[in-house]
Design a protein around this motif. Structure first.
Motif, PDB file in Angstrom:
ATOM      1  N   GLU A   1       0.801  -1.183  -0.125  1.00  0.00           N
ATOM      2  CA  GLU A   1      -0.015  -0.008   0.093  1.00  0.00           C
ATOM      3  C   GLU A   1       0.835   1.257   0.089  1.00  0.00           C
ATOM      4  OE1 GLU A   1      -3.367   1.984   2.907  1.00  0.00           O
ATOM      5  OE2 GLU A   1      -3.338  -0.213   2.806  1.00  0.00           O
ATOM      6  N   GLY A   2       0.609   2.219  -0.756  1.00  0.00           N
ATOM      7  CA  GLY A   2       1.357   3.510  -0.956  1.00  0.00           C
ATOM      8  C   GLY A   2       2.236   3.494  -2.088  1.00  0.00           C
ATOM      9  N   ASP A   3       2.655   2.062  -2.741  1.00  0.00           N
ATOM     10  CA  ASP A   3       3.574   1.895  -3.787  1.00  0.00           C
ATOM     11  C   ASP A   3       3.244   2.824  -4.715  1.00  0.00           C
ATOM     12  OD1 ASP A   3       5.418   0.564  -2.245  1.00  0.00           O
ATOM     13  OD2 ASP A   3       4.856  -1.329  -3.097  1.00  0.00           O
ATOM     14  N   CYS A   4       3.726   3.449  -5.746  1.00  0.00           N
ATOM     15  CA  CYS A   4       3.412   4.446  -6.685  1.00  0.00           C
ATOM     16  C   CYS A   4       4.245   4.174  -8.091  1.00  0.00           C
ATOM     17  CB  CYS A   4       3.324   5.811  -6.321  1.00  0.00           C
ATOM     18  SG  CYS A   4       2.773   6.913  -7.330  1.00  0.00           S
ATOM     19  N   LYS A   5       3.708   4.544  -9.170  1.00  0.00           N
ATOM     20  CA  LYS A   5       4.432   4.494 -10.617  1.00  0.00           C
ATOM     21  C   LYS A   5       3.804   5.437 -11.200  1.00  0.00           C
ATOM     22  CE  LYS A   5       1.687   2.398 -13.282  1.00  0.00           C
ATOM     23  NZ  LYS A   5       1.427   2.993 -14.771  1.00  0.00           N
TER      24      LYS A   5
ATOM     25  N   LYS B   1      -0.293   8.326   1.189  1.00  0.00           N
ATOM     26  CA  LYS B   1       1.068   8.912   1.298  1.00  0.00           C
ATOM     27  C   LYS B   1       1.924   8.516   0.424  1.00  0.00           C
ATOM     28  CE  LYS B   1       4.393  11.608   2.880  1.00  0.00           C
ATOM     29  NZ  LYS B   1       4.302  13.083   2.395  1.00  0.00           N
ATOM     30  N   ILE B   2       2.456   9.203  -0.426  1.00  0.00           N
ATOM     31  CA  ILE B   2       3.335   8.966  -1.467  1.00  0.00           C
ATOM     32  C   ILE B   2       4.750   9.346  -1.183  1.00  0.00           C
ATOM     33  CG2 ILE B   2       3.975   9.093  -4.071  1.00  0.00           C
ATOM     34  CD1 ILE B   2       1.307   7.770  -3.341  1.00  0.00           C
ATOM     35  N   ASN B   3       5.741   8.480  -1.050  1.00  0.00           N
ATOM     36  CA  ASN B   3       7.227   8.700  -0.591  1.00  0.00           C
ATOM     37  C   ASN B   3       7.989   8.877  -1.734  1.00  0.00           C
ATOM     38  OD1 ASN B   3       6.727   8.844   2.207  1.00  0.00           O
ATOM     39  ND2 ASN B   3       6.589   6.684   2.336  1.00  0.00           N
ATOM     40  N   LYS B   4       7.833   7.854  -2.830  1.00  0.00           N
ATOM     41  CA  LYS B   4       8.608   7.919  -3.970  1.00  0.00           C
ATOM     42  C   LYS B   4       7.603   7.307  -5.171  1.00  0.00           C
ATOM     43  CE  LYS B   4      10.260   2.966  -2.884  1.00  0.00           C
ATOM     44  NZ  LYS B   4      11.370   2.202  -2.626  1.00  0.00           N
ATOM     45  N   ILE B   5       8.244   7.773  -6.317  1.00  0.00           N
ATOM     46  CA  ILE B   5       7.483   7.279  -7.553  1.00  0.00           C
ATOM     47  C   ILE B   5       8.171   6.575  -8.323  1.00  0.00           C
ATOM     48  CG2 ILE B   5       6.115   8.301  -9.519  1.00  0.00           C
ATOM     49  CD1 ILE B   5       5.705  10.985  -8.090  1.00  0.00           C
ATOM     50  N   HIS B   6       8.037   5.372  -8.691  1.00  0.00           N
ATOM     51  CA  HIS B   6       8.693   4.569  -9.762  1.00  0.00           C
ATOM     52  C   HIS B   6       8.355   5.045 -11.235  1.00  0.00           C
ATOM     53  CE1 HIS B   6      10.050   1.384  -6.844  1.00  0.00           C
ATOM     54  NE2 HIS B   6       9.038   1.912  -6.181  1.00  0.00           N
TER      55      HIS B   6
ATOM     56  N   MET C   1      13.019  14.484 -15.961  1.00  0.00           N
ATOM     57  CA  MET C   1      12.861  13.624 -14.651  1.00  0.00           C
ATOM     58  C   MET C   1      13.537  14.577 -13.370  1.00  0.00           C
ATOM     59  SD  MET C   1      11.522  10.830 -15.270  1.00  0.00           S
ATOM     60  CE  MET C   1      10.663  11.910 -16.144  1.00  0.00           C
ATOM     61  N   GLN C   2      14.521  15.473 -13.625  1.00  0.00           N
ATOM     62  CA  GLN C   2      14.890  16.449 -12.598  1.00  0.00           C
ATOM     63  C   GLN C   2      14.094  17.147 -12.397  1.00  0.00           C
ATOM     64  OE1 GLN C   2      17.592  15.718 -10.269  1.00  0.00           O
ATOM     65  NE2 GLN C   2      16.243  17.463  -9.172  1.00  0.00           N
ATOM     66  N   LEU C   3      13.146  17.904 -13.392  1.00  0.00           N
ATOM     67  CA  LEU C   3      12.159  19.011 -12.998  1.00  0.00           C
ATOM     68  C   LEU C   3      10.996  18.238 -12.466  1.00  0.00           C
ATOM     69  CD1 LEU C   3      11.642  20.912 -16.314  1.00  0.00           C
ATOM     70  CD2 LEU C   3      12.127  21.831 -13.909  1.00  0.00           C
ATOM     71  N   GLN C   4      10.860  16.840 -12.792  1.00  0.00           N
ATOM     72  CA  GLN C   4       9.556  16.440 -12.033  1.00  0.00           C
ATOM     73  C   GLN C   4       9.938  16.087 -10.522  1.00  0.00           C
ATOM     74  OE1 GLN C   4       7.589  12.212 -13.360  1.00  0.00           O
ATOM     75  NE2 GLN C   4       7.588  13.661 -15.000  1.00  0.00           N
ATOM     76  N   ALA C   5      11.054  15.651 -10.138  1.00  0.00           N
ATOM     77  CA  ALA C   5      11.406  15.394  -8.881  1.00  0.00           C
ATOM     78  C   ALA C   5      11.253  16.661  -8.100  1.00  0.00           C
ATOM     79  CB  ALA C   5      13.010  14.956  -8.743  1.00  0.00           C
ATOM     80  N   ASP C   6      11.740  18.002  -8.649  1.00  0.00           N
ATOM     81  CA  ASP C   6      11.779  19.179  -8.225  1.00  0.00           C
ATOM     82  C   ASP C   6      10.430  19.528  -7.882  1.00  0.00           C
ATOM     83  OD1 ASP C   6      14.237  19.475  -8.031  1.00  0.00           O
ATOM     84  OD2 ASP C   6      14.665  20.571  -9.848  1.00  0.00           O
ATOM     85  N   ILE C   7       9.298  19.582  -8.813  1.00  0.00           N
ATOM     86  CA  ILE C   7       8.050  20.077  -8.845  1.00  0.00           C
ATOM     87  C   ILE C   7       6.945  19.353  -7.958  1.00  0.00           C
ATOM     88  CG2 ILE C   7       6.052  20.354 -10.470  1.00  0.00           C
ATOM     89  CD1 ILE C   7       8.031  21.658 -12.525  1.00  0.00           C
ATOM     90  N   THR C   8       7.432  18.013  -7.837  1.00  0.00           N
ATOM     91  CA  THR C   8       6.410  17.075  -7.131  1.00  0.00           C
ATOM     92  C   THR C   8       7.097  17.148  -5.760  1.00  0.00           C
ATOM     93  OG1 THR C   8       7.694  15.015  -7.905  1.00  0.00           O
ATOM     94  CG2 THR C   8       5.664  15.526  -9.083  1.00  0.00           C
ATOM     95  N   GLN C   9       8.285  17.065  -5.553  1.00  0.00           N
ATOM     96  CA  GLN C   9       9.196  16.987  -4.402  1.00  0.00           C
ATOM     97  C   GLN C   9       8.967  15.555  -3.676  1.00  0.00           C
ATOM     98  OE1 GLN C   9      11.183  19.482  -2.193  1.00  0.00           O
ATOM     99  NE2 GLN C   9      11.357  19.977  -4.233  1.00  0.00           N
ATOM    100  N   LYS C  10       9.187  14.714  -4.790  1.00  0.00           N
ATOM    101  CA  LYS C  10       9.455  13.267  -4.553  1.00  0.00           C
ATOM    102  C   LYS C  10      10.243  12.720  -5.154  1.00  0.00           C
ATOM    103  CE  LYS C  10       5.148  13.499  -2.785  1.00  0.00           C
ATOM    104  NZ  LYS C  10       4.826  13.419  -1.359  1.00  0.00           N
ATOM    105  N   LYS C  11      10.671  11.591  -4.571  1.00  0.00           N
ATOM    106  CA  LYS C  11      12.022  10.983  -5.127  1.00  0.00           C
ATOM    107  C   LYS C  11      11.402   9.848  -6.420  1.00  0.00           C
ATOM    108  CE  LYS C  11      14.594   8.854  -2.129  1.00  0.00           C
ATOM    109  NZ  LYS C  11      15.096   7.804  -1.175  1.00  0.00           N
ATOM    110  N   LEU C  12      12.252  10.133  -7.287  1.00  0.00           N
ATOM    111  CA  LEU C  12      11.970   9.451  -8.579  1.00  0.00           C
ATOM    112  C   LEU C  12      12.779   8.038  -8.583  1.00  0.00           C
ATOM    113  CD1 LEU C  12      11.158  11.757 -11.525  1.00  0.00           C
ATOM    114  CD2 LEU C  12       9.503  11.189  -9.337  1.00  0.00           C
ATOM    115  N   VAL C  13      12.211   7.082  -8.821  1.00  0.00           N
ATOM    116  CA  VAL C  13      13.187   5.829  -9.056  1.00  0.00           C
ATOM    117  C   VAL C  13      13.081   5.378 -10.535  1.00  0.00           C
ATOM    118  CG1 VAL C  13      13.369   3.561  -8.133  1.00  0.00           C
ATOM    119  CG2 VAL C  13      12.574   5.142  -6.493  1.00  0.00           C
TER     120      VAL C  13
END
Length: 492
Positions: free
Chosen positions: A254-258, A398-403, A415-427
């Motif tokens: 639960e909470g895993d996100c892609k 709660k989303i901690n990271k996005i695959h 991808m860096q812009l997306q990490a900045d704008i969402t403030q989420k870790k991208l995997v």
């Protein structure tokens, strides 16, 4: 002799057959694109026979490319969802081209429902709002507009199905009219609670139940291949493409996100075994179901335009010549110069579900350069991602990271812009064909050759992107731009 697994991946743009080992590592593949048929503005069709022939050819060519002797023990099927086919069960000939998921010809049909009911009228049963996106409205259009189909409807000879259903029916030659819960959950005809076709909904849309496939768990036995190269190989998995990608990313908790990023963006988060209906514009859908077990559900957000936006800017407007030139805009400019582009070419999907929203460019000035425009289209994909992640967290996940996977993820600047704008870790994984590998591995789970834990352990990460810069103020400006897109009306 090496034991291998495989999958058919029938996407919006083409068909792929992959052969891989139990770790999901690709050993052989073949890919063929199919025609995008656009008879009218807003319409998009595919030729079901072309898709079927391409599927068979991909299997044959992938077989030829394999080095050494091998034994294909099982395959999975994954497919573009919501796209529907109608065919005659005696002749095996489609009545018309398939109507694709992004096709908006059912606007007037949807509007008739919206005139009678609120947008979320069917959501408690199906998890879906009233929108052109979903299959029930497309099937209703077929019945209303194809006389031969309509005349045959009550004879028992008409079969309806999503692309998975069409492929399985033809490749097994056992007339297995079957689909799985993930594809059925996108039709707006399946009850999420019973996992069966809902009689009330079938009556609402005037669709006879005997035209629809049997719904099975995602890793059931769907029949065996009747192709010389792989005669008798079982199909042990069917999954919608976004669900297959989720399996490829091992979203078992639960909470895993892609976020799969191609022509559109599809963001999915595991919400467990309990059905939750979001008040923030998210879809509730089946993530997967193992045979004889309870289903796992997901929240999903669909973003209407990703790679399509970039192609439009490149091919129609000539804003850039190469993808490198697009990426360089983030180095050439510190910001977007106040320009925001809302890519509502087919309306806005999650969380707005407004098919009257219009594509909007706002904030232009004499200061604006092409680099600002290029950066604005990169940022728009990231802002639309944040719209969905925000809705998920407002809905209690709660989303901690996005695959991440899909063609757009190769762009490191994006991808860096997306990490900045969402403030989420991208995997970003090592195996980027997560959709095809996910279907293959879940077929192996069906045969008990793999477990969910082994899929998690096999996941290898190539790169992680973390937020460096905050875009909180810019996101508020984005929300104002979206309001403009939602409020602009054409004068009839």
């Amino acid at each position: 002799m090496q034991s291998v697994i495989g999958s058919i991946d029938s996407s919006t743009t083409g068909t792929r057959f992959i052969i891989c080992n139990l770790n999901g590592e690709q050993l052989s593949y073949h890919h063929i694109t199919h025609k995008q048929i656009t008879p009218h503005q807003g319409w998009l069709e595919h030729d079901p026979m072309e898709i079927l022939n391409n599927t068979i050819e991909c299997i044959k060519q992938a077989y030829k490319k394999m080095d050494g002797e091998h034994k294909l023990v099982t395959i999975g099927v994954t497919n573009q969802r919501e796209t529907v086919v109608a065919w005659n069960k005696n002749t095996a000939i489609p009545y018309m081209n398939a109507i694709v998921w992004s096709d908006t010809r059912t606007h007037d049909i949807c509007q008739e429902y919206l005139n009678k009911y609120p947008k979320n009228y069917f959501q408690q049963k199906t998890g879906l709002p009233i929108n052109t996106y979903f299959s029930s409205y497309k099937l209703q259009w077929m019945i209303q507009n194809n006389k031969t189909l309509k005349d045959d409807l009550n004879s028992g000879n008409v079969l309806f199905g999503t692309i998975d259903c069409w492929i399985v029916w033809n490749l097994t030659r056992e007339q297995n009219h079957l689909t799985d819960v993930t594809n059925a959950s996108r039709t707006n005809l399946m009850n999420l609670h019973t996992l069966q076709w809902d009689e009330e909904l079938l009556n609402q849309f005037n669709i006879p139940k005997n035209c629809l496939p049997q719904i099975k768990a995602s890793n059931s036995n769907f029949g065996t291949l009747k192709i010389p190269e792989y005669e008798g190989v079982p199909i042990n998995c069917v999954l919608g493409d976004q669900q297959a990608a989720a399996i490829g990313h091992a979203l078992f908790h639960e909470g895993d996100c892609k976020n799969t990023q191609g022509s559109g963006l599809f963001i999915m988060a595991n919400i467990g075994q309990e059905i939750r209906i979001s008040e923030y514009g998210l879809l509730t859908t089946v993530l997967y179901q193992k045979e004889n077990e309870k289903p796992i559900y997901a929240f999903e957000g669909a973003v209407e335009s990703g790679g399509q936006l970039f192609n439009w800017a490149k091919d129609k407007l000539q804003w850039f010549d190469t993808w490198e030139q697009l990426s360089q805009s983030t180095e050439n400019t510190e910001d977007n110069g106040g320009v925001y582009i809302v890519p509502a070419f087919s309306g806005l999907f999650t969380p707005f579900w407004n098919f009257d929203a219009t594509g909007t460019i706002i904030g232009l000035s004499y200061y604006t350069t092409k680099d600002h425009l290029r950066r604005a289209i990169l940022e728009s994909v990231c802002y639309r991602t944040k719209d969905v992640i925000k809705a998920m967290e407002q809905s209690g996940i709660k989303i901690n990271k996005i695959h991440v996977d899909g063609g757009l993820t190769k762009n490191k600047e994006l991808m860096q812009l997306q990490a900045d704008i969402t403030q989420k870790k991208l995997v970003y994984p090592e195996i980027i064909e997560s959709t095809a590998s996910g279907a293959a591995m879940f077929a192996a789970v069906g045969l008990k050759l793999l477990t969910e834990q082994q899929i998690i352990q096999n996941m290898k990460v190539q790169q992680i992107y973390e937020g460096i810069k905050s875009y909180e103020k810019e996101y508020k400006q984005w929300e104002l731009a979206v309001n403009c897109a939602l409020q602009f009306k054409k004068i009839e």
